[in-house]
Scaffold this motif. Structure first.
Motif, PDB file in Angstrom:
ATOM      1  N   GLN A  77     -21.783 -26.949  25.677  1.00 54.58           N
ATOM      2  CA  GLN A  77     -21.911 -26.638  24.252  1.00 54.58           C
ATOM      3  C   GLN A  77     -21.239 -25.357  23.791  1.00 54.58           C
ATOM      4  O   GLN A  77     -20.607 -25.307  22.757  1.00 54.58           O
ATOM      5  N   LYS A  78     -21.414 -24.281  24.577  1.00 56.54           N
ATOM      6  CA  LYS A  78     -20.871 -23.021  24.083  1.00 56.54           C
ATOM      7  C   LYS A  78     -19.421 -22.792  24.483  1.00 56.54           C
ATOM      8  O   LYS A  78     -18.808 -21.805  24.077  1.00 56.54           O
ATOM      9  N   CYS A  79     -18.865 -23.688  25.287  1.00 57.78           N
ATOM     10  CA  CYS A  79     -17.468 -23.522  25.726  1.00 57.78           C
ATOM     11  C   CYS A  79     -16.539 -23.543  24.523  1.00 57.78           C
ATOM     12  O   CYS A  79     -16.659 -24.377  23.634  1.00 57.78           O
ATOM     13  N   LEU A  80     -15.598 -22.599  24.500  1.00 53.31           N
ATOM     14  CA  LEU A  80     -14.646 -22.537  23.394  1.00 53.31           C
ATOM     15  C   LEU A  80     -13.419 -23.405  23.657  1.00 53.31           C
ATOM     16  O   LEU A  80     -12.625 -23.660  22.760  1.00 53.31           O
ATOM     17  N   GLY A  81     -13.236 -23.809  24.901  1.00 55.73           N
ATOM     18  CA  GLY A  81     -12.067 -24.620  25.225  1.00 55.73           C
ATOM     19  C   GLY A  81     -10.794 -23.822  25.411  1.00 55.73           C
ATOM     20  O   GLY A  81      -9.706 -24.345  25.204  1.00 55.73           O
ATOM     21  N   PHE A 114      -7.808 -27.947  28.139  1.00 60.17           N
ATOM     22  CA  PHE A 114      -7.032 -28.234  26.926  1.00 60.17           C
ATOM     23  C   PHE A 114      -7.009 -29.745  26.666  1.00 60.17           C
ATOM     24  O   PHE A 114      -6.791 -30.519  27.605  1.00 60.17           O
ATOM     25  N   TYR A 166     -15.161 -31.545  24.600  1.00 56.96           N
ATOM     26  CA  TYR A 166     -15.451 -30.445  25.515  1.00 56.96           C
ATOM     27  C   TYR A 166     -16.280 -30.932  26.700  1.00 56.96           C
ATOM     28  O   TYR A 166     -16.144 -30.442  27.808  1.00 56.96           O
TER      29      TYR A 166
END
Lengths: 330, 371
Positions: free
Chosen positions: B249-253, B296, B312
């Motif tokens: 959930q918190k991953c920005l990618g 990515f 994600y």
């Protein structure tokens, strides 16, 4: 303040006003917190509020409202979010650009007294990499850091503030459903812009050299883009392959193209939250470039991003008397 | 290796020592630049930052640079048939492979040396051999530097590592203060020291004692860890469990965790083409490979527009599965050395250790609710 936050969030879940709450949780490292997604009243105790809540949480919002989700007839969630002044301005921008519906948001505004820059803590007491900070405690404007040899140093918070938090113009969001803490609007516009005025005075060659020096550190990890609430494009120009606008290497010309492209796409949209600067692992001074755009947009169009829901963004409107010198006489 | 092979070199002689090897080797050392430390070509003006913890960018970039030219090509002068152009490879030696000099990597941390032995399995495995990596790697001498002071993000002890881990290095150094204790690990390392004998003297018992003391202390300082026993088997059952629904959930990618990982090896291949001024037809160009990241979306985007790892969630799952399940399957090794770079540099403090702990704490996965 944290008790007040928890109370409001608890009430929101109890009254079934939100499905998800986005706030900050305890980090696993000193001087850090971590974005925290809460889906029910049981996990509210996880929430924290301190001087390390620097992530701009608005970046997560567009994900919940993607058009493809709508097509599947899924009901959009109702999201509660904790918003500092800068996060709030990002939210305004996202609403205006039709990326998130206002009616699905419950904004808990919070008056922020500025966030701490980890690098400054590290540099304040210790030389790079010589000492590892193992814990940090914050108490009434002071930060007590402890190193691996149990040595403790007390530092003043105001000396550790992130550059972007100094002379903050909007400490609390301009739109909110509930506001925690009192908003103290400061008008230190000149002080805030001083660094860019200083930079503008330098000769062109020197500015160009600085730009090259800074962007040459880039490793194309795209953390600046990913941390930015404004960078919600389904496909970034840097990722497109047909046509391919930009080479994939970390060659200076490719990096410059990417950085110039990313920065220019922020014109009239950047709220100067500093998320890109903090995310960058290579320490590129990105703000000096984005802030220049902020100043230009102010000067040419009298517009400041993220301030009002009504005022049309400069890129989405045209006035016959719009200034055009910047196109013809750079 | 018995204690007899332990030698001592004075710390203040190390620069001179390296300088004397410059003609024979391309030497890479940690160098301070722009407030960071990075492996760069040796420069006798710049001292070795002996107290450095680790570099931000792992030394994998020496053998596997972020951008590497595979070959270049030019439009065939005589073949223009059916409107298509024929390309002829030109001067392959112009790829970024080294000349006659061998590489000498000096002062890398044991975890990064271990990472080389993992990358060797991929680039130099039975299935295929990567000439670009191997040409640089094969003749290289790896001299690692044991960790006196690990970081709070270090968890190498959960992954076969320790502050004086020897895997992947030819020689390991111990910083004793004024002296550097050297211990050869491989035959190559032994010969290297023998050939340069005049720089070294025999180590005394007190030196060895000091080394042992430092290493005991250092080991104690690594206080975070995850029990990864049977993680491969656990993940065998874990592809479609609900665990993945929230962990990302918190991953920005962004690509920080993969680009700064010493064992992440994925790359993309593209052509860079120059156009003759005014013409549309490509005239010459080069084929390059660049680091790529499973975080990515473009990584798995098909030509049709379909993307099998659309969100994600799928991408985060891939990163964990690749390191802790697919690599153990293919190479019998977990592709993580516990260097902690992904933890330290993650912009949202998504801590890999935490992900692994919660993964390992899941009960029997068959009972876990599927998606």
């Amino acid at each position: 303040m944290i008790e007040k936050i928890k109370e409001v969030v608890k009430k929101l879940f109890k009254e079934d006003k939100i499905d998800i709450f986005i706030g900050y949780g305890e980090g696993t490292l000193p001087l850090r917190t971590t974005p925290c997604f809460i889906t029910g009243p049981d996990n509210i105790e996880k929430l924290v509020w301190n001087s390390y809540c620097f992530n701009n949480l608005a970046v997560y919002l567009p994900r919940f409202f993607l058009p493809q989700l709508q097509k599947k007839d899924l009901k959009f969630p109702r999201i509660g979010i904790l918003a500092k002044g800068c996060d709030g301005r990002s939210i305004v921008g996202l609403i205006k650009e039709h990326q998130i519906p206002r009616e699905n948001l419950y904004i808990i505004g919070i008056n922020c007294s500025g966030m701490i820059d980890i690098e400054k803590v590290q540099n304040a007491v210790y030389k790079m990499q010589e000492v590892e900070i193992v814990s940090a405690k914050e108490k009434s404007g002071k930060v007590l850091v402890e190193n691996e040899d149990n040595k403790k140093v007390e530092l003043k918070k105001e000396e550790l503030l992130a550059e972007v938090c100094k002379n903050c113009q909007y400490t609390a969001p301009l739109i909110y459903d509930v506001l925690i803490g009192e908003e103290k609007r400061k008008t230190k516009e000149k002080e805030r812009a001083a660094f860019i005025k200083e930079f503008e005075k330098k000769p062109l060659e020197e500015r160009w050299k600085y730009f090259q020096e800074q962007v040459s550190k880039c490793i194309r990890c795209y953390a600046c883009r990913q941390a930015c609430p404004n960078c919600y494009c389904k496909e970034c120009f840097a990722d497109q392959t047909r046509p391919k606008w930009i080479g994939a290497t970390e060659n200076i010309s490719d990096i410059m193209f990417f950085q110039i492209g990313r920065i220019l796409h922020q014109a009239g949209r950047c709220v100067d939250c500093g998320a890109c600067v903090r995310a960058c692992p290579m320490g590129i001074d990105l703000r000096i470039f984005t802030y220049k755009l902020i100043e230009d947009v102010k000067e040419f169009f009298g517009y400041e991003a993220g301030i009002s829901l009504e005022e049309a963004p400069p890129l989405a409107t045209f006035k016959p008397d719009d200034k055009q010198e910047f196109i013809t006489e750079p | 290796m018995e204690n007899a092979k332990l030698k001592i070199i004075k710390k203040k002689d190390v620069l001179k020592f390296l300088d004397s090897l410059k003609k024979e080797y391309d030497i890479f050392v940690p160098i301070e630049k722009n407030g960071d430390i990075r492996f760069s070509k040796f420069n006798s003006e710049k001292d070795i930052p002996w107290n450095y913890r680790n570099t931000k960018i792992p030394p994998k970039e020496i053998f596997f640079p972020q951008t590497e030219t595979l070959f270049s090509f030019e439009a065939g002068t005589s073949t223009l048939s059916n409107g298509s152009m024929t390309f002829t490879p030109i001067d392959e030696s112009k790829s970024s492979a080294p000349g006659n000099k061998n590489y000498l990597i000096f002062g890398i941390r044991p975890c990064d040396a271990q990472a080389f032995s993992l990358l060797d399995k991929l680039f130099g495995g039975d299935d295929f051999q990567d000439p670009y990596y191997l040409e640089k790697r094969k003749q290289a001498i790896i001299i690692s530097l044991a960790c006196n002071k690990p970081q709070i993000t270090c968890f190498c002890t959960s992954l076969k590592g320790k502050p004086d881990n020897e895997e992947g290095a030819d020689i390991i150094l111990f910083d004793l203060g004024e002296n550097i204790l050297t211990k050869p690990i491989t035959k190559k390392g032994e010969e290297f020291i023998e050939n340069l004998d005049s720089w070294f003297k025999e180590a005394k018992k007190s030196d060895v004692d000091k080394k042992n003391e430092l290493m005991d202390l250092s080991l104690k300082k690594i206080c975070s860890g995850v029990n990864l026993q049977n993680i491969k088997e656990k993940l065998d059952e874990a592809f479609d469990i609900s665990f993945w629904n929230e962990i990302h959930q918190k991953c920005l990618g962004c690509g920080i965790c993969t680009y700064l990982c010493p064992t992440c090896y994925c790359f993309d291949i593209t052509d860079e083409i120059d156009h003759v001024a005014g013409g549309l037809a490509p005239s010459r160009g080069k084929r390059i490979r660049c680091w790529d990241s499973c975080m990515f979306p473009l990584f798995t985007l098909h030509a049709s527009g379909h993307n099998p790892r659309l969100t994600y969630k799928e991408r985060m799952r891939q990163r964990i599965m690749h390191k802790f399940n697919y690599c153990p399957e293919n190479f019998k090794e977990i592709f993580c050395v516990g260097c902690g770079r992904c933890i330290r540099n993650c912009p949202v403090n998504l801590d890999l250790r935490e992900v692994l702990v919660s993964l390992m704490s899941l009960g029997s996965l068959c009972k876990d609710k599927k998606i």
